[in-house]
Scaffold this active site. Structure first.
Site, PDB file in Angstrom:
ATOM      1  N   ARG A  89       0.953  -1.043  -0.102  1.00 29.45           N
ATOM      2  CA  ARG A  89      -0.071  -0.022   0.017  1.00 29.45           C
ATOM      3  C   ARG A  89       0.914   1.253  -0.061  1.00 29.45           C
ATOM      4  O   ARG A  89       1.829   1.513   0.733  1.00 29.45           O
ATOM      5  CB  ARG A  89      -0.903  -0.093   1.308  1.00 29.45           C
ATOM      6  CG  ARG A  89      -2.096  -1.194   1.339  1.00 29.45           C
ATOM      7  CD  ARG A  89      -3.093  -1.173   0.197  1.00 29.45           C
ATOM      8  NE  ARG A  89      -3.775  -0.015   0.262  1.00 29.45           N
ATOM      9  CZ  ARG A  89      -4.616   0.422  -0.697  1.00 29.45           C
ATOM     10  NH1 ARG A  89      -4.451  -0.402  -1.751  1.00 29.45           N
ATOM     11  NH2 ARG A  89      -5.529   1.322  -0.634  1.00 29.45           N
ATOM     12  N   ILE A  90       0.580   2.381  -0.884  1.00 28.29           N
ATOM     13  CA  ILE A  90       1.353   3.376  -0.792  1.00 28.29           C
ATOM     14  C   ILE A  90       0.829   4.461   0.397  1.00 28.29           C
ATOM     15  O   ILE A  90      -0.716   4.358   0.581  1.00 28.29           O
ATOM     16  CB  ILE A  90       1.000   4.232  -2.225  1.00 28.29           C
ATOM     17  CG1 ILE A  90       1.823   3.411  -3.222  1.00 28.29           C
ATOM     18  CG2 ILE A  90       1.577   5.714  -2.011  1.00 28.29           C
ATOM     19  CD1 ILE A  90       1.457   3.898  -4.747  1.00 28.29           C
ATOM     20  N   LEU A  91       1.476   4.786   1.168  1.00 30.71           N
ATOM     21  CA  LEU A  91       1.153   5.567   2.434  1.00 30.71           C
ATOM     22  C   LEU A  91       1.170   6.976   2.237  1.00 30.71           C
ATOM     23  O   LEU A  91       1.996   7.562   1.315  1.00 30.71           O
ATOM     24  CB  LEU A  91       2.128   5.132   3.633  1.00 30.71           C
ATOM     25  CG  LEU A  91       2.201   3.665   4.049  1.00 30.71           C
ATOM     26  CD1 LEU A  91       3.304   3.263   4.820  1.00 30.71           C
ATOM     27  CD2 LEU A  91       0.925   3.255   4.763  1.00 30.71           C
ATOM     28  N   ASN A 105      11.802   0.318   4.439  1.00 22.94           N
ATOM     29  CA  ASN A 105      11.202  -0.620   3.553  1.00 22.94           C
ATOM     30  C   ASN A 105      12.352  -1.015   2.692  1.00 22.94           C
ATOM     31  O   ASN A 105      13.204  -0.503   2.733  1.00 22.94           O
ATOM     32  CB  ASN A 105      10.398   0.377   2.675  1.00 22.94           C
ATOM     33  CG  ASN A 105       9.821  -0.387   1.544  1.00 22.94           C
ATOM     34  OD1 ASN A 105       9.098  -1.440   1.729  1.00 22.94           O
ATOM     35  ND2 ASN A 105       9.745   0.110   0.089  1.00 22.94           N
ATOM     36  N   SER A 134      17.077  -2.770  -2.226  1.00 18.61           N
ATOM     37  CA  SER A 134      17.661  -1.565  -1.439  1.00 18.61           C
ATOM     38  C   SER A 134      16.809  -1.574  -0.077  1.00 18.61           C
ATOM     39  O   SER A 134      15.535  -1.851  -0.382  1.00 18.61           O
ATOM     40  CB  SER A 134      17.493  -0.256  -2.161  1.00 18.61           C
ATOM     41  OG  SER A 134      18.074  -0.251  -3.557  1.00 18.61           O
ATOM     42  N   ASP A 143       9.462   5.049  -2.757  1.00 19.16           N
ATOM     43  CA  ASP A 143      10.811   4.350  -3.083  1.00 19.16           C
ATOM     44  C   ASP A 143      11.735   5.401  -3.103  1.00 19.16           C
ATOM     45  O   ASP A 143      12.687   5.224  -3.818  1.00 19.16           O
ATOM     46  CB  ASP A 143      10.534   3.758  -4.277  1.00 19.16           C
ATOM     47  CG  ASP A 143       9.527   2.469  -4.192  1.00 19.16           C
ATOM     48  OD1 ASP A 143       8.787   2.082  -4.989  1.00 19.16           O
ATOM     49  OD2 ASP A 143       9.254   1.891  -2.971  1.00 19.16           O
ATOM     50  N   GLU A 172      17.722 -10.042  -0.045  1.00 16.49           N
ATOM     51  CA  GLU A 172      17.215  -9.634   0.669  1.00 16.49           C
ATOM     52  C   GLU A 172      17.002  -9.868   2.181  1.00 16.49           C
ATOM     53  O   GLU A 172      17.125  -9.194   2.984  1.00 16.49           O
ATOM     54  CB  GLU A 172      15.469  -9.257   0.252  1.00 16.49           C
ATOM     55  CG  GLU A 172      15.334  -8.599  -1.094  1.00 16.49           C
ATOM     56  CD  GLU A 172      13.892  -8.683  -1.732  1.00 16.49           C
ATOM     57  OE1 GLU A 172      12.984  -8.689  -0.933  1.00 16.49           O
ATOM     58  OE2 GLU A 172      13.843  -8.563  -2.947  1.00 16.49           O
TER      59      GLU A 172
HETATM   60  C1  GRF Z   1       9.951  -8.857  -2.258  1.00 19.21           C
HETATM   61  O1  GRF Z   1      10.530  -8.879  -3.643  1.00 19.21           O
HETATM   62  C2  GRF Z   1      10.302  -7.724  -1.701  1.00 19.21           C
HETATM   63  O2  GRF Z   1      11.576  -7.012  -2.309  1.00 19.21           O
HETATM   64  C3  GRF Z   1       9.169  -6.828  -1.902  1.00 19.21           C
HETATM   65  O3  GRF Z   1       7.987  -7.714  -1.821  1.00 19.21           O
HETATM   66  C4  GRF Z   1       8.508  -8.977  -2.424  1.00 19.21           C
HETATM   67  C5  GRF Z   1       8.132 -10.111  -1.405  1.00 19.21           C
HETATM   68  O4  GRF Z   1       8.388 -10.036  -0.201  1.00 19.21           O
HETATM   69  N1  GRF Z   1       9.020  -5.676  -1.045  1.00 19.21           N
HETATM   70  P1  GRF Z   1       8.029 -11.074   1.132  1.00 19.21           P
HETATM   71  O5  GRF Z   1       8.371 -12.271   0.603  1.00 19.21           O
HETATM   72  O6  GRF Z   1       6.543 -10.983   1.337  1.00 19.21           O
HETATM   73  O7  GRF Z   1       8.835 -10.686   2.257  1.00 19.21           O
END
Ligand code: GRF
Length: 201
Positions: A89-91, A105, A134, A143, A172
């Site tokens: 969701r965009i906040l 984020n 990132s 972002d 990540e």
């Molecule tokens: C990932 O690609 C992450 O970079 C993006 O959401 C995707 C799924 O993330 N923000 P997750 O498995 O729900 O943590």
């Protein structure tokens, strides 16, 4: 320090964060909140013994009304840090302003490249040699906040968005816990020494 993690989907980043907050780590997870009922991450959080909540954005007429409910649920958990992890969701600037400096984020690109969606397909289409993820502070600019850490992967011949997403996701799960620990260490030092905080004013 108390960390709340916001998700919308599978929650693999949430799980990596939860697993990292042990031992002498200055932070502990206190809540996993999803805007989507039934998000896979909710079951993972429950399995890890973390309190969960759902604030379904479809139940609200406006973005502001949704965020009012979100804020109320978060305040009940008294988090010091919010981690958005696959939160889709965009906040609004109003919400972001209340948490600025304490909200992180993870975005699956080497920002400032490819803000927004379909980041892996865009990196492949551009013929980039590298891609990645990132972790950034959340600001009103989607972002666009200060980047706190990045992880890079190389693209192989024949790379597809699916294979690249899998490679990046592995990175990540290492990057986000590392950056969260650095942020938590910094915040706990600040709160530990009021004089330092005054001097930083
Ligand atoms: C990932 O690609 C992450 O970079 C993006 O959401 C995707 C799924 O993330 N923000 P997750 O498995 O729900 O943590």
């Amino acid at each position: 320090l108390r960390v709340a993690i916001l998700i919308s989907g599978g929650g693999s980043n949430m799980e990596a964060l939860v697993r990292s907050m042990t031992g002498d780590h200055p932070a502990r997870p206190v809540l996993v909140l999803s805007n989507r009922p039934g998000a896979g991450g909710l079951a993972r959080a429950e399995a890890a013994g973390i309190a969960t909540a759902t604030v379904d954005h479809r139940g609200f007429e406006t973005r502001e009304a949704f965020e009012e409910a979100l804020q109320a649920r978060l305040e009940a958990a008294r988090p010091d840090i919010l981690c958005l992890a696959g939160f889709m969701r965009i906040l609004t600037p109003g919400f972001v302003a209340r948490w600025q400096g304490r909200m992180l984020n993870i975005h699956p690109s080497l920002l400032p490249l490819y803000p927004g969606l379909d980041t892996h397909a865009r990196a492949i289409a551009a013929g980039d040699a590298e891609a990645g993820a990132s972790v950034h502070e959340v600001t009103a600019d989607l972002d666009g906040g200060p980047v706190l850490g990045q992880a890079r992967v190389t693209l192989d011949p024949g790379e597809t968005p699916e294979t690249l997403a899998a490679k990046v996701l592995t990175q990540e799960h290492r990057l986000y816990p590392r950056v969260l620990r650095e942020v938590a260490e910094r915040l706990s030092r600040q709160s530990a020494s009021p004089s330092a905080r005054l001097s930083s004013l």
